[in-house]
Design a protein around this motif. Structure first.
Motif, PDB file in Angstrom:
ATOM      1  N   UNK A 335       0.691  -1.249   0.040  1.00  0.00           N
ATOM      2  CA  UNK A 335      -0.167   0.082   0.219  1.00  0.00           C
ATOM      3  C   UNK A 335       0.870   1.165   0.116  1.00  0.00           C
ATOM      4  N   UNK A 336       1.935   1.246   0.840  1.00  0.00           N
ATOM      5  CA  UNK A 336       2.969   2.489   0.570  1.00  0.00           C
ATOM      6  C   UNK A 336       3.632   2.419  -0.598  1.00  0.00           C
ATOM      7  N   UNK A 337       3.833   1.460  -1.093  1.00  0.00           N
ATOM      8  CA  UNK A 337       4.607   1.370  -2.394  1.00  0.00           C
ATOM      9  C   UNK A 337       3.577   2.166  -3.727  1.00  0.00           C
ATOM     10  N   UNK A 338       2.206   1.730  -3.677  1.00  0.00           N
ATOM     11  CA  UNK A 338       1.484   2.310  -4.596  1.00  0.00           C
ATOM     12  C   UNK A 338       1.136   3.863  -4.321  1.00  0.00           C
ATOM     13  N   UNK A 339       1.523   4.299  -3.199  1.00  0.00           N
ATOM     14  CA  UNK A 339       1.302   5.554  -2.816  1.00  0.00           C
ATOM     15  C   UNK A 339       2.479   6.478  -2.761  1.00  0.00           C
ATOM     16  N   UNK A 340       3.586   6.100  -3.110  1.00  0.00           N
ATOM     17  CA  UNK A 340       4.901   6.683  -2.795  1.00  0.00           C
ATOM     18  C   UNK A 340       4.898   7.811  -3.590  1.00  0.00           C
ATOM     19  N   UNK A 341       5.695   8.887  -2.786  1.00  0.00           N
ATOM     20  CA  UNK A 341       5.844  10.350  -3.104  1.00  0.00           C
ATOM     21  C   UNK A 341       7.062  10.347  -3.426  1.00  0.00           C
ATOM     22  N   UNK A 342       7.311  10.945  -4.753  1.00  0.00           N
ATOM     23  CA  UNK A 342       8.543  11.153  -4.939  1.00  0.00           C
ATOM     24  C   UNK A 342       8.789  11.981  -6.412  1.00  0.00           C
ATOM     25  N   UNK A 343       9.437  13.167  -6.498  1.00  0.00           N
ATOM     26  CA  UNK A 343       9.455  13.809  -7.875  1.00  0.00           C
ATOM     27  C   UNK A 343       9.900  12.896  -8.892  1.00  0.00           C
ATOM     28  N   UNK A 344       8.915  13.063 -10.083  1.00  0.00           N
ATOM     29  CA  UNK A 344       9.487  12.327 -11.006  1.00  0.00           C
ATOM     30  C   UNK A 344       9.233  13.054 -12.497  1.00  0.00           C
ATOM     31  N   UNK A 345       9.529  12.701 -13.456  1.00  0.00           N
ATOM     32  CA  UNK A 345       9.777  13.206 -14.674  1.00  0.00           C
ATOM     33  C   UNK A 345       8.298  12.936 -15.577  1.00  0.00           C
ATOM     34  N   UNK A 346       7.663  11.875 -15.591  1.00  0.00           N
ATOM     35  CA  UNK A 346       6.558  11.731 -16.175  1.00  0.00           C
ATOM     36  C   UNK A 346       5.050  12.111 -15.470  1.00  0.00           C
ATOM     37  N   UNK A 347       4.310  12.750 -16.077  1.00  0.00           N
ATOM     38  CA  UNK A 347       3.075  13.213 -15.570  1.00  0.00           C
ATOM     39  C   UNK A 347       2.115  11.826 -15.117  1.00  0.00           C
ATOM     40  N   UNK A 348       2.000  11.270 -16.394  1.00  0.00           N
ATOM     41  CA  UNK A 348       0.941   9.981 -16.064  1.00  0.00           C
ATOM     42  C   UNK A 348       1.386   9.144 -14.781  1.00  0.00           C
ATOM     43  N   UNK A 349       2.789   9.065 -14.576  1.00  0.00           N
ATOM     44  CA  UNK A 349       3.216   8.241 -13.513  1.00  0.00           C
ATOM     45  C   UNK A 349       3.423   8.869 -12.327  1.00  0.00           C
ATOM     46  N   UNK A 350       3.038  10.244 -12.095  1.00  0.00           N
ATOM     47  CA  UNK A 350       3.433  11.184 -10.927  1.00  0.00           C
ATOM     48  C   UNK A 350       2.391  10.609  -9.915  1.00  0.00           C
ATOM     49  N   UNK A 351       2.750  10.754  -8.547  1.00  0.00           N
ATOM     50  CA  UNK A 351       2.080  10.532  -7.420  1.00  0.00           C
ATOM     51  C   UNK A 351       1.189  11.847  -6.957  1.00  0.00           C
ATOM     52  N   UNK A 352       0.113  11.534  -6.299  1.00  0.00           N
ATOM     53  CA  UNK A 352      -0.901  12.449  -5.918  1.00  0.00           C
ATOM     54  C   UNK A 352      -0.391  13.904  -5.573  1.00  0.00           C
TER      55      UNK A 352
END
Length: 501
Positions: A335-352
């Motif tokens: 559950x924590x993995x699918x809600x991981x917060x981390x700045x990323x390059x790809x919009x569609x894969x970005x966290x909430x």
């Protein structure tokens, strides 16, 4: 008046059917069409769009709308007939301002540009799409010019699908949201990073695909009126209320890619499938705005699909599908993995938490391009600089930078990206209203039961189609105009608990 209304509906149905023939052509181009068909597909799409535009601007529609005005004024505002006449008038007035020759030219260019983008992104070759984007920008400005009297050149492009929304109101809204989001993002960044390696193992495509289909079938997606196919960039499309399709892409080294894309697109599709069948063949038979549409995909993907309760039900099933990969991984870890917060390059894969920063970057760049403050040739470098300043990271190539989103390569520049953030805001506002009416919804989600939530959304959002404006629909459903407060409450509660903030 009944005869005149029936005549109007007949003319509108011809437009509706032609528009959805165009959607079918695009779906085929995005899924199964060989690359060699691109030139012909551009001509075909252009012809269909021109015919649809010519029919929508037929003087008979204008005359009938004028004759039906007294009848409209005699009806309750929320009657179906009044809503149909309102929606048809808005569509007619917008269509008559734009020449059919321009629309034909634009659609042909979009089809050609989309095919070039599909080749350019894997090749990391911005130079290939640059001349097409320059033409797109030219066409976008030309389209805006057909609607004089605007405060900002983006206003008519935004209003096209977001009635009453302007660049000014969005700048203010995004500013308020950013002010609330940044402290949350910074607070999470100071915590120990979440380990999401359990998602990055090898997950065979067929098993991923089948599990995703089982999930959305349980959520309420109707496969008698829909199907899923593979594509480069996931989307939902509709050819009628009885044929609402979704697409996704699968990565065998990332479990979340296809799964959450499938849930996301099914949210869009369930909205369309829930529209009253009485509206078929009319301008009412579609979602009212990109923001409301996105609220449904994000509600099902994030608020429901990434919730602890959802995975209390589905995780044991997923472990049975992938016992070697997940058999020893706890529910908490997953559950924590699918809600991981981390700045990323790809919009569609970005966290909430960081997702809306991606949208704001694109929105700002669109305004700068339309204003003439930014040239297409400088877009890749400016993109990198904004990511560096806003998210603390920058793409090493254009494939994960300026080329990542399909929108500018299949549409126009301006009036598109803000719908994603409006959808995030509305998703929490709608869900909070649903919980107020049915406090039992979270317990039902833990049991894998979604009928109550789906039913509330269908009754208060879906069935109305485009009968009301987005603002009217939101006030009717929640008792309040759009507000960021429920969204901020949702984010603070969820990530505050997860990261012990």
């Amino acid at each position: 008046m009944k005869e005149k209304l029936d005549e109007l509906k007949g003319l509108l149905t011809e437009v509706y059917d032609l528009e959805h023939v165009g959607a079918l052509l695009h779906w085929d181009q995005s899924t199964y069409m060989p690359g060699g068909g691109a030139a012909a597909r551009g001509r075909q799409s252009s012809i269909v769009e021109r015919l649809a535009h010519e029919k929508m601007t037929d003087s008979r529609i204008g005359r009938l709308l004028e004759q039906l005005q007294p009848y409209e004024e005699s009806l309750p505002y929320d009657s179906d007939d009044a809503g149909l006449i309102r929606a048809a008038r808005r569509k007619f007035e917008k269509a008559t301002k734009v020449p059919s020759s321009f629309m034909s030219k634009l659609i042909s260019h979009q089809a050609e540009t989309y095919q070039v983008w599909m080749e350019a992104r894997p090749a990391d070759d911005f130079s290939k799409v640059r001349p097409y984007l320059e033409k797109t920008l030219e066409y976008s400005r030309e389209l805006a010019a057909y609607f004089p009297g605007y405060e900002h050149i983006a206003d008519p492009l935004i209003d096209y699908d977001n009635e009453g929304v302007t660049a000014s109101t969005l700048r203010q809204l995004f500013g308020e949201l950013r002010e609330q989001l940044m402290p949350l993002v910074q607070a999470v960044a100071e915590k120990e990073p979440v380990d999401d390696s359990c998602l990055k193992q090898w997950y065979p495509e067929t098993a991923q695909w089948d599990f995703g289909l089982d999930v959305i079938r349980q959520l309420g997606y109707d496969f008698h009126r829909g199907r899923q196919d593979k594509t480069h960039h996931p989307f939902m499309t509709k050819f009628s209320l009885g044929d609402v399709r979704i697409t996704t892409r699968v990565r065998e080294n990332d479990l979340g890619e296809a799964l959450f894309s499938t849930i996301h697109e099914s949210g869009h599709a369930m909205y369309e499938q829930g529209i009253s069948m009485d509206f078929e063949g009319t301008p009412l038979a579609e979602g009212v705005s990109p923001g409301v549409h996105e609220s449904q995909s994000r509600l099902w993907e994030n608020i429901v699909g990434r919730s602890r309760g959802f995975w209390e039900h589905f995780y044991p099933k997923l472990q049975k599908v992938f016992p070697e990969q997940l058999g020893s991984v706890s529910l908490d870890t997953f559950h924590r993995a699918v809600n991981k917060v981390q700045p990323s390059l790809i919009r569609t894969a970005a966290d909430e938490l960081t997702y809306n920063l991606h949208v704001m970057i694109r929105f700002d760049l669109e305004l700068a391009l339309l204003e003439g403050k930014l040239d297409i040739k400088d877009l890749p470098e400016v993109w990198r600089e904004r990511y560096r300043s806003d998210l603390g990271i920058a793409p090493k190539d254009d494939a994960d930078g300026v080329l990542q989103d399909v929108h500018w390569h299949m549409g126009i520049i301006g009036g598109m990206f803000q719908g994603y953030t409006l959808g995030n805001i509305l998703s929490a506002q709608y869900y909070e209203a649903g919980l107020k009416a049915h406090p039992e919804i979270p317990d039902q989600i833990r049991e894998g039961k979604f009928d109550t939530l789906h039913g509330w959304l269908k009754e208060n959002i879906y069935r109305h189609g485009s009968k009301f404006t987005a603002q009217e629909l939101t006030e009717r459903a929640t008792g309040s105009p759009l507000t960021i407060d429920p969204y901020i409450r949702y984010l603070k509660n969820k990530f505050g608990e997860m990261y012990s903030l």
